[in-house]
Design a protein around this motif. Structure first.
Motif, mmCIF file in Angstrom:
data_model
loop_
_atom_site.group_PDB
_atom_site.id
_atom_site.type_symbol
_atom_site.label_atom_id
_atom_site.label_comp_id
_atom_site.label_asym_id
_atom_site.label_seq_id
_atom_site.Cartn_x
_atom_site.Cartn_y
_atom_site.Cartn_z
ATOM 1 N N MET A 150 103.109 65.211 -21.857
ATOM 2 C CA MET A 150 101.472 64.726 -22.025
ATOM 3 C C MET A 150 101.554 64.168 -23.544
ATOM 4 N N PRO A 151 100.945 62.767 -23.122
ATOM 5 C CA PRO A 151 100.754 62.761 -25.141
ATOM 6 C C PRO A 151 100.293 63.459 -25.936
ATOM 7 N N ASP A 152 100.466 63.829 -26.924
ATOM 8 C CA ASP A 152 99.276 64.218 -27.960
ATOM 9 C C ASP A 152 98.082 64.461 -28.007
ATOM 10 N N LEU A 153 97.151 65.643 -28.387
ATOM 11 C CA LEU A 153 95.884 64.602 -27.683
ATOM 12 C C LEU A 153 95.448 63.953 -28.451
ATOM 13 N N ALA A 154 95.291 63.437 -29.938
ATOM 14 C CA ALA A 154 94.920 62.733 -30.803
ATOM 15 C C ALA A 154 94.783 60.980 -30.075
ATOM 16 N N THR A 155 96.143 60.430 -28.599
ATOM 17 C CA THR A 155 96.455 59.847 -28.639
ATOM 18 C C THR A 155 94.784 59.858 -27.709
ATOM 19 N N HIS A 156 95.117 60.565 -25.963
ATOM 20 C CA HIS A 156 94.050 60.375 -25.813
ATOM 21 C C HIS A 156 92.727 60.860 -26.301
ATOM 22 N N LEU A 157 92.659 61.070 -27.216
ATOM 23 C CA LEU A 157 91.385 61.169 -27.864
ATOM 24 C C LEU A 157 91.011 59.867 -28.602
ATOM 25 N N ALA A 158 91.893 59.677 -29.223
ATOM 26 C CA ALA A 158 91.623 57.765 -29.150
ATOM 27 C C ALA A 158 91.597 56.092 -28.832
ATOM 28 N N ALA A 159 92.713 56.554 -27.814
ATOM 29 C CA ALA A 159 91.411 56.284 -26.167
ATOM 30 C C ALA A 159 90.529 56.563 -25.766
ATOM 31 N N GLY A 160 90.659 57.538 -25.800
ATOM 32 C CA GLY A 160 88.622 58.240 -24.535
ATOM 33 C C GLY A 160 87.935 57.040 -25.845
ATOM 34 N N TYR A 161 87.909 57.396 -27.421
ATOM 35 C CA TYR A 161 86.950 56.918 -27.974
ATOM 36 C C TYR A 161 87.206 55.357 -27.625
ATOM 37 N N LEU A 162 88.046 54.562 -27.773
ATOM 38 C CA LEU A 162 88.020 52.936 -27.674
ATOM 39 C C LEU A 162 87.330 53.227 -26.105
ATOM 40 N N LEU A 163 87.734 53.275 -25.200
ATOM 41 C CA LEU A 163 86.860 53.178 -24.051
ATOM 42 C C LEU A 163 85.689 52.952 -24.502
ATOM 43 N N ALA A 164 84.945 54.645 -24.920
ATOM 44 C CA ALA A 164 83.425 54.917 -24.479
ATOM 45 C C ALA A 164 82.884 53.914 -25.692
ATOM 46 N N GLU A 165 83.223 53.053 -26.311
ATOM 47 C CA GLU A 165 83.009 52.828 -27.575
ATOM 48 C C GLU A 165 82.938 51.032 -27.104
ATOM 49 N N THR A 166 83.054 50.864 -25.967
ATOM 50 C CA THR A 166 83.252 49.332 -24.810
ATOM 51 C C THR A 166 81.943 49.767 -24.022
ATOM 52 N N LYS A 167 80.903 50.527 -24.423
ATOM 53 C CA LYS A 167 79.986 51.000 -23.146
ATOM 54 C C LYS A 167 78.965 51.351 -24.245
ATOM 55 N N PRO A 168 78.161 50.294 -25.754
ATOM 56 C CA PRO A 168 76.887 50.603 -26.335
ATOM 57 C C PRO A 168 75.675 51.406 -25.569
ATOM 58 N N THR A 169 75.663 51.604 -24.366
ATOM 59 C CA THR A 169 74.632 51.664 -23.730
ATOM 60 C C THR A 169 74.844 53.319 -23.318
ATOM 61 N N LEU A 170 75.865 53.465 -23.767
ATOM 62 C CA LEU A 170 75.955 55.747 -23.248
ATOM 63 C C LEU A 170 75.341 55.662 -24.666
ATOM 64 N N SER A 171 74.757 57.011 -24.406
ATOM 65 C CA SER A 171 74.302 58.206 -25.850
ATOM 66 C C SER A 171 75.473 58.842 -25.624
ATOM 67 N N ARG A 172 75.072 59.047 -27.154
ATOM 68 C CA ARG A 172 76.138 59.519 -27.898
ATOM 69 C C ARG A 172 76.741 60.925 -26.392
ATOM 70 N N ALA A 173 75.648 62.053 -26.452
ATOM 71 C CA ALA A 173 75.841 63.174 -25.267
ATOM 72 C C ALA A 173 76.755 63.111 -24.551
ATOM 73 N N ALA A 174 76.857 61.499 -24.242
ATOM 74 C CA ALA A 174 77.665 61.428 -22.547
ATOM 75 C C ALA A 174 78.839 60.965 -23.423
ATOM 76 N N LYS A 175 78.846 59.702 -24.630
ATOM 77 C CA LYS A 175 80.033 59.798 -25.117
ATOM 78 C C LYS A 175 80.587 61.332 -25.393
ATOM 79 N N THR A 176 80.003 62.077 -25.908
ATOM 80 C CA THR A 176 80.791 63.545 -26.280
ATOM 81 C C THR A 176 81.172 64.390 -24.894
ATOM 82 N N LEU A 177 81.074 63.936 -24.233
ATOM 83 C CA LEU A 177 81.648 64.813 -23.347
ATOM 84 C C LEU A 177 81.801 64.000 -22.319
ATOM 85 N N PHE A 178 82.545 63.073 -22.807
ATOM 86 C CA PHE A 178 83.128 62.124 -22.001
ATOM 87 C C PHE A 178 84.312 62.067 -22.935
ATOM 88 N N LEU A 179 84.351 62.503 -24.101
ATOM 89 C CA LEU A 179 86.044 62.865 -25.439
ATOM 90 C C LEU A 179 85.972 64.027 -24.512
#
Lengths: 162, 138
Positions: free
Chosen positions: A1-30
């Motif tokens: 596995m990549p470390d969780l920090a890499t997973h989190l950073a990659a997930g964060y970058l992807l979630a940020e490409t969708k600004p219409t997502l609610s914060r709750a949805a982004k948090t759940l995605f992460l």
């Protein structure tokens, strides 16, 4: 596995490409993005003898079930969002894992049919550590640029100032 | 409830019928393992180097692995694929040592804590509904 920090950073970058997502949805995605390792790695550390009992929690079938069960922990109006956000996050996690090289089949991508893994073999798990600083720089740059070129929010009927 | 039952059934199925051969099982029923591919990963460490290979320890089960031991050190966490031999040894096909694993673990802890903090900043437990709900600002 990549470390969780890499997973989190990659997930964060992807979630940020969708600004219409609610914060709750982004948090759940992460959260979903870390879920496969959060469900299994603590067992690795404390009860490795039960490996075969908990390893399906890192497989696609296991994660669909876990996300569905986790969805029921939320109030009814959030359940669908919770399920899909957790599942998509978990999917991204498995996608990143499938990019790694490996010599053993440990993720059970085809479980319960087989334990053979499907993977691209682009880097060894340890090499994800070298990717992390790059991801952090990209996140910082993105934040900096988004503040610099932020479009002012203008309400309907409001005359913009100079 | 049905989902939880299916999930538990899958976990039990996996526990009772492991997907891969393991040294402990191969010692109990060697006839099933001879010539079969064996994969070692979880909890497997290099115990000792010997002239023609090395000894691995998987959760207390020590096995002699015949093969190249260049670059290996006792205590290394190893992933290994090989063939189980009639004499109870493994002929190594390929192996990989994870030397930065400790770093990955230590980096993962703050990431998990950060994710937990983000989660509890967005959601709270509502005792009336017995469910998680969004906080006002989320």
């Amino acid at each position: 596995m990549p470390d969780l920090a890499t997973h989190l950073a990659a997930g964060y970058l992807l979630a940020e490409t969708k600004p219409t997502l609610s914060r709750a949805a982004k948090t759940l995605f992460l959260t979903g993005n870390l879920l496969p390792d959060l469900l299994t790695r603590p067992f690795d550390a404390f009860v490795p003898g039960l490996y075969w009992a908990y390893s399906p929690l890192h497989s696609p079938v296991g994660l669909v079930l876990v996300c569905a069960v986790a969805g029921y922990l939320f109030e009814p109006r959030l359940r669908r969002t919770a399920f899909w956000a957790l599942l998509l996050g978990s999917g991204l996690h498995l996608l990143l894992d499938s990019l790694q090289k490996r010599v053993v089949d440990v993720y059970g991508f085809l479980f319960p049919l087989a334990w053979r893994d499907i993977y691209l073999g682009l880097f060894w798990p340890d090499e994800s550590l070298y990717l992390l600083p790059v991801l952090i720089v990209i996140i910082c740059l993105r934040h900096y640029l988004s503040k610099k070129i932020r479009v002012p929010h203008i309400q309907f009927g409001q005359v913009p100032e100079n | 409830m049905g989902l939880v039952t299916v999930l538990l059934f899958l976990l039990l199925f996996s526990y009772l019928k492991p997907g891969l051969f393991e040294p402990k099982a191969c010692r109990r029923q060697p006839e099933q393992c001879i010539g079969q591919q064996i994969q070692l990963s979880h909890g497997t460490k290099v115990s000792r180097l010997v002239p023609n290979g090395f000894i691995v320890d998987q959760l207390g089960a020590k096995v002699l692995v015949i093969g190249d031991n260049t670059g290996l050190r006792p205590g290394d966490r190893i992933q290994l694929r090989g063939l189980w031999q009639a004499d109870g040894t493994i002929r190594a096909e390929t192996w990989h040592v994870s030397r930065e694993r400790r770093w990955r673990v230590w980096l993962s802890i703050p990431a998990a804590l950060l994710a937990g903090w983000l989660f509890w900043r967005s959601f709270r437990w509502d005792p009336r509904q017995l469910a998680l709900t969004t906080r006002q600002h989320a």
